[in-house]
Write a protein that holds these residues in place. Structure first.
Motif, PDB file in Angstrom:
ATOM      1  N   TYR A   1       0.868  -1.193   0.000  1.00  0.00           N
ATOM      2  CA  TYR A   1       0.000   0.000   0.000  1.00  0.00           C
ATOM      3  C   TYR A   1       0.897   1.234   0.000  1.00  0.00           C
ATOM      4  N   VAL A   2       0.620   2.127  -0.948  1.00  0.00           N
ATOM      5  CA  VAL A   2       1.506   3.269  -1.212  1.00  0.00           C
ATOM      6  C   VAL A   2       0.879   4.557  -0.666  1.00  0.00           C
ATOM      7  N   PRO A   3       1.681   5.452  -0.046  1.00  0.00           N
ATOM      8  CA  PRO A   3       1.117   6.731   0.419  1.00  0.00           C
ATOM      9  C   PRO A   3       0.427   7.481  -0.725  1.00  0.00           C
ATOM     10  N   ILE A   4      -0.716   8.050  -0.426  1.00  0.00           N
ATOM     11  CA  ILE A   4      -1.555   8.710  -1.443  1.00  0.00           C
ATOM     12  C   ILE A   4      -0.786   9.772  -2.234  1.00  0.00           C
ATOM     13  N   ASN A   5       0.199  10.429  -1.587  1.00  0.00           N
ATOM     14  CA  ASN A   5       0.957  11.482  -2.276  1.00  0.00           C
ATOM     15  C   ASN A   5       1.647  10.964  -3.527  1.00  0.00           C
ATOM     16  N   TYR A   6       2.017   9.670  -3.497  1.00  0.00           N
ATOM     17  CA  TYR A   6       2.759   9.131  -4.641  1.00  0.00           C
ATOM     18  C   TYR A   6       1.866   8.802  -5.838  1.00  0.00           C
ATOM     19  N   ARG A   7       0.554   8.960  -5.648  1.00  0.00           N
ATOM     20  CA  ARG A   7      -0.343   8.727  -6.784  1.00  0.00           C
ATOM     21  C   ARG A   7      -0.024   9.733  -7.899  1.00  0.00           C
ATOM     22  N   LYS A   8       0.390  10.958  -7.452  1.00  0.00           N
ATOM     23  CA  LYS A   8       0.715  12.009  -8.426  1.00  0.00           C
ATOM     24  C   LYS A   8       1.937  11.644  -9.262  1.00  0.00           C
ATOM     25  N   MET A   9       2.797  10.756  -8.719  1.00  0.00           N
ATOM     26  CA  MET A   9       3.991  10.351  -9.463  1.00  0.00           C
ATOM     27  C   MET A   9       3.632   9.401 -10.602  1.00  0.00           C
ATOM     28  N   GLY A  10       2.410   8.936 -10.593  1.00  0.00           N
ATOM     29  CA  GLY A  10       1.963   8.038 -11.662  1.00  0.00           C
ATOM     30  C   GLY A  10       1.833   6.583 -11.202  1.00  0.00           C
ATOM     31  N   VAL A  11       2.005   6.352  -9.897  1.00  0.00           N
ATOM     32  CA  VAL A  11       1.866   4.980  -9.386  1.00  0.00           C
ATOM     33  C   VAL A  11       0.389   4.567  -9.512  1.00  0.00           C
ATOM     34  N   LYS A  12       0.179   3.323  -9.982  1.00  0.00           N
ATOM     35  CA  LYS A  12      -1.207   2.856 -10.155  1.00  0.00           C
ATOM     36  C   LYS A  12      -1.415   1.537  -9.399  1.00  0.00           C
TER      37      LYS A  12
END
Lengths: 772, 252
Positions: free
Chosen positions: A138-149
């Motif tokens: 589970y990835v911190p929500i902030n990294y969604r902006k980096m393009g993590v899906k």
């Protein structure tokens, strides 16, 4: 009857009415938006912190922990409700890769953890406690902006995981928090444990949050583990709120100014209307209509305008709040008060409506002053005539008549033009203050408010037995490296200082040569001798210590005296820090070292930082620009977004108010325009005259606005920023933007509005006003 | 060519509610250089409209107006403004001044706009005109600080400041008492004697008696005219009587 009068008046003054309504709409919309953001922000953060059960006190620690001693401390403290020690596996960015994204350049401390059992839960986007299964990441929500899906494959310390979702971390969600937690299963944790460095999060929840200060002091006094930052519940909240809070703050500030502009325009429109209709008012008074009845004619129109403006302002705010609150919703989820926000917004709009009504009532009291005789005989409110012999065409040799007439008119109608002058000042203020703030936050100099000097590269070396060896090697490299201009090693230690009440306060102290990259000193100078100490502003306030005062600090078990030599700005770590000159420190006090590097003129910080990252894989090397970007990126984006909105709002105001002003002025000047046309001035000449007037007022207004934005605006923003610990806030102004680009944009807006507003002059027929 | 203005088949209509009313119905008129012409007629007959159209203040629906050979209808707005400023002078029934300026500034404004004379020459000319019209001591006065007669004289000064070819007057004595009216008409007469063409609109036979020729208008048409001789045998009273007789015959 009133209905017919209002309808006719609307038709006659269509554009004036529409412009006034749009101004009211803008004011209502911005106030409502700001209120909705504030309510949602505080509600969302509160909600997240409640369901995640955020710790009230957090002590990060690197090194061994005496679990038994900690447990007995927790038991003896009555205020403690729950306590736990979590592990945080700090993994180098180079060892994390998700899909194509490498975390090599991440300035954050990226760590892996398992779900906690008692409190401080990591939640999914639905607000539920996550239970990670083996192989899931589970990835911190902030990294969604980096393009993590979701579904991406992650490679962490040679272990393959699958991104199962995103998580919200109530204490580390903010980009301002220096660490980020990834959640994995305990099986996976065990597998990668050897590849990272384990740190501890010592967490407490208290029965009553009000006890936090005494608990913090007690923790410090007990001499427990504290080799790392100390964070508290209010600080988590402040860090979470700062980005969106700034956006809301700017919106509130701007909406107040727009309300002021709306008032000025309403006053101007009303007085112009009364002057235009003074004869009719005289007749109405003469035939016995009461003051109240006459007032009602004008009041009803403005009631309707304000009602429509406020209502649509609220509707638009409601419709568009989603766009502005997208980041907020991503970071914190839905608000506890989401349902209440539109109602609170409606109350804000209603308040604006009532204030406008009161203002219109007040302006209309002018009606009482109009005497029947004055109205019928002179048909004007001004009986005093003053042709101004001091500025006479016959006494001025070289001035074009168009320019002369413009200047003369401004001199004769100072009050009217003062309104426009004031609007231009406010519009400049609205445009420049957020722009300057955005520029300051994005500038390289902003780092100085963080208690850090201006440098190009930052190299963090965590405390370990190898640190002195690593530092020696680093120094050797840096001394020989031609791409390095200068560098400094600053060691961080945690000491305790005595406040006036003789209580021990833990303070993070940075030790080293403080003159290489000096920070922003509000007062005094950096420490040079070993007996001198510089305090951050918030720290000096807490210790009630000023320049020249002596303070006591506990080192190696003994109290030592230091003289305060400087007070500097620091908005990091809760703003309570201190600085000492180079001196030896005991190993157990040492929390690690930071090397600040400035590269030579020809070298690129990015390439040099990459080189050192490869040379020292155990250290975290960041290009300062990248560091600022990743830490303050969200705040920068929020402020930049607000600056863009306010720039557009300012330009809109300039266009609308200029057109409104010209519209009313030209309607009022019908007679003078006809006279000028009759004696041989063309429509073009008359347009030029209006252009001159507007430009003159514009130049004076924007110049005043420019000065005020950089003085008054700076102090206003400074007073807000100082509450975060920066006492000597100064705008980093972009000169090209301040004195060229922004005024040029405003100038184009004024010129466009003038061309639009003076179009009516062509249609003015000479005979309509001149004939009897 | 000796004609300064030639108007042919001038038609003008106004909108009155949903209907259109014809104010001028194919009116033709020509005015020769140096003439003193008055147009007379009852209220609403179209005389002021005709003057406005002949001077380019207003546009006609159809017909042509030539000023010294140039057709006004084909001129751009800036050309018309230049023409009004350089070649025409206007005196209206109600004094038309910029209230922000004092009398002398109002008078010199069209000349300053012309840019072809120095400020000193313009001032000298203005002062000479003010002296001739008897208002030389009112230079610095504001327009609200002088009487109607004095204002009308200042209006004449402004109309003459650029030495126009023609002076238009729309009921120039309409708002004045009889003494002031006579003084103002004397000034018009002197101006005409110095070579400036004068075209006045009036309903007052006393004023019309100063002219060389009087046109009579009724319901948007010129219905008659009378030429008046200015010999010593013919007094002002005789000329006035002749006009009144004609009006009686025409039923005006």
């Amino acid at each position: 009857m009133y209905q017919r009068i209002i309808r006719n008046d609307f038709l006659k003054t269509k554009w004036v009415s529409i412009t006034l309504m749009l101004l009211i709409l803008a004011a209502s919309m911005l106030v409502t938006l700001a209120m909705m953001i504030m309510i949602n922000l505080s509600g969302a953060i509160d909600h997240l912190m409640v369901i995640a059960k955020t710790p009230h006190f957090l002590q990060m620690h690197t090194g061994e922990v005496d679990f038994e001693r900690m447990s007995s401390f927790a038991k003896t403290r009555e205020e403690v409700d729950e306590y736990q020690i979590l592990t945080f596996l700090n993994v180098e960015g180079s060892q994390i890769r998700i899909a194509d994204q490498s975390f090599l350049n991440s300035v954050q401390d990226n760590g892996f953890t398992v779900q906690s059992e008692k409190f401080d839960y990591l939640l999914d986007l639905g607000g539920n406690r996550i239970e990670a299964k083996e192989g899931e990441l589970y990835v911190p929500i902030n990294y969604r902006k980096m393009g993590v899906k979701v579904g991406d494959t992650a490679n962490v310390c040679e272990t393959t995981l699958k991104v199962a979702g995103f998580l919200r971390d109530s204490q580390m969600n903010s980009p301002l928090a220096s660490s980020k937690r990834f959640l994995i299963s305990s099986e996976d944790y065990e597998q990668i444990k050897a590849s990272g460095k384990e740190e501890y999060l010592i967490e407490f929840r208290l029965k009553d949050l009000k006890e936090i200060n005494s608990f913090q002091a007690a923790y410090a006094k007990a001499g427990l583990e504290e080799n790392g930052p100390t964070l508290t519940y209010p600080l988590f909240k402040m860090m979470s709120a700062i980005s969106d809070g700034m956006l809301a703050g700017i919106l509130i500030f701007i909406s107040c100014l727009i309300v002021l502009i709306a008032f000025l325009c309403i006053r101007f429109a009303l007085l112009t209307k009364l002057e235009e209709e003074i004869y009719e008012i005289g007749v109405m008074k003469a035939i016995g209509l009461q003051h109240r009845d006459i007032k009602m004619i004008y009041l009803l129109k403005y009631t309707l305008l304000s009602l429509i403006g406020c209502l649509f302002g609220w509707i638009f705010a409601w419709m568009y709040s989603g766009v502005l609150m997208k980041d907020m919703r991503d970071n914190f989820g839905t608000s506890l008060h989401a349902g209440k926000a539109p109602f609170i917004g409606a109350i804000a709009s209603a308040a604006i409506f009532l204030i406008i009504m009161m203002f219109v009532q007040h302006t209309l009291s002018y009606l009482k002053k109009i005497s029947v005789l004055q109205a019928l005989r002179y048909g004007t409110l001004q009986t005093k005539s003053n042709s101004g012999s001091c500025f006479s065409l016959s006494k001025i040799n070289r001035m074009s008549p168009n320019m002369y007439l413009s200047m003369k008119d401004i001199m004769m109608r100072k009050k009217q033009f003062l309104t426009l002058w004031f609007v231009f000042i406010l519009a400049t203020f609205i445009m420049l203050v957020p722009q300057n703030l955005s520029n300051t936050i994005s500038s390289k100099e902003f780092i100085r408010y963080m208690g850090v000097g201006k440098s190009d590269i930052r190299m963090d070396m965590k405390q370990s037995y190898k640190i002195s060896e690593s530092l020696e090697i680093a120094q050797k490299y840096l001394n020989e490296d031609r791409e390095v201009k200068k560098y400094v090693i600053l060691t961080t230690a945690k000491f305790k200082m005595l406040n006036k009440q003789n209580e021990e306060i833990p303070v993070t102290v940075e030790i080293g040569d403080q003159q290489v990259f000096p920070v922003n000193y509000k007062e005094g100078k950096p420490p040079i001798t070993q007996e001198e100490i510089a305090l951050s502003e918030l720290n000096s306030k807490e210790l009630q210590a000023d320049i020249g005062d002596q303070i006591c600090m506990k080192r190696n078990g003994t109290y030592m005296k230091y003289e305060v030599c400087g007070i500097y700005s620091d908005i990091t770590n809760g703003g309570k820090t201190a600085k000492l000159s180079s001196q030896p420190i005991a190993y157990e006090d040492n929390m690690g070292s930071i090397l600040y590097i400035k590269v030579s003129e020809n070298a690129q910080p990015k390439t040099v930082s990459k080189k050192y990252a490869e040379l020292f894989p155990d250290s975290k090397v960041s290009d300062m620009k990248e560091y600022m970007n990743q830490t303050f990126g969200e705040t920068m984006n929020s402020v930049a977004k607000a600056a863009l909105i306010t720039t557009l709002v300012s330009l809109g105001i300039i266009i609308f108010v200029t057109v409104l002003f010209l519209n009313m002025l030209i309607a009022k000047d019908g007679y003078s325009i006809s006279v000028l046309k009759a004696i041989g001035f063309s429509s073009r000449d008359i347009k030029i005259q209006y252009m001159f007037r507007l430009l003159l007022i514009f130049i004076v207004g924007t110049s005043t606005g420019l000065i005020l934005a950089n003085t008054l605006g700076e102090s206003a923003v400074g007073s807000v920023i100082s509450s975060f610990g920066a006492g000597t806030f100064q705008f980093e102004t972009n000169l090209i933007n301040n004195i060229m680009l922004s005024p040029a944009m405003m100038l184009v807006a004024v010129l466009m509005a003038t061309l639009l507003g003076t179009k009516e002059i062509e249609n003015k027929k000479i005979v309509d006003h001149i004939r009897e | 060519m000796n004609e300064i203005i030639i108007g042919e088949n001038i038609t003008k209509e106004y909108e009155e509610g949903s209907e259109r009313r014809t104010v001028l119905n194919e009116v033709s008129i020509s005015i020769r250089r140096g003439e003193f012409i008055t147009i007379m007629g009852p209220s609403g007959c179209g005389k002021s409209t005709l003057l406005s159209i002949l001077s380019g203040l207003e546009k006609a629906e159809s017909g042509t107006i030539r000023f010294t050979g140039s057709e006004l209808g084909k001129m751009k707005e800036t050309q018309l403004s230049d023409l009004r400023r350089k070649n025409m002078g206007f005196v209206f029934q109600q004094p038309t001044f910029l209230k922000n300026l004092n009398l002398i500034d109002n008078i010199i404004l069209p000349a300053v706009k012309n840019k072809n004379k120095s400020a000193d020459i313009i001032l000298e000319k203005a002062r000479e005109l003010m002296r001739k019209t008897g208002i030389s001591d009112l230079e610095e006065r504001s327009v609200t600080q002088v009487s109607g007669g004095q204002l009308q004289r200042a209006g004449i000064c402004r109309a003459l400041i650029n030495q126009p070819d023609i002076l238009f007057g729309d009921e120039p004595t309409g708002a004045l008492n009889s003494k002031s009216s006579e003084e103002v008409m004397d000034i018009f007469s002197q101006v005409n004697q110095q070579g400036t063409t004068v075209l006045l609109v009036t309903h007052d036979a006393k004023v019309a008696a100063f002219a060389d020729k009087v046109y009579f208008m009724q319901d948007g048409n010129i219905v008659n005219e009378i030429a008046l001789t200015r010999s010593n045998d013919c007094s002002m009273e005789d000329r006035r009587d002749a006009i009144r007789d004609k009006m009686k015959i025409l039923g005006i």
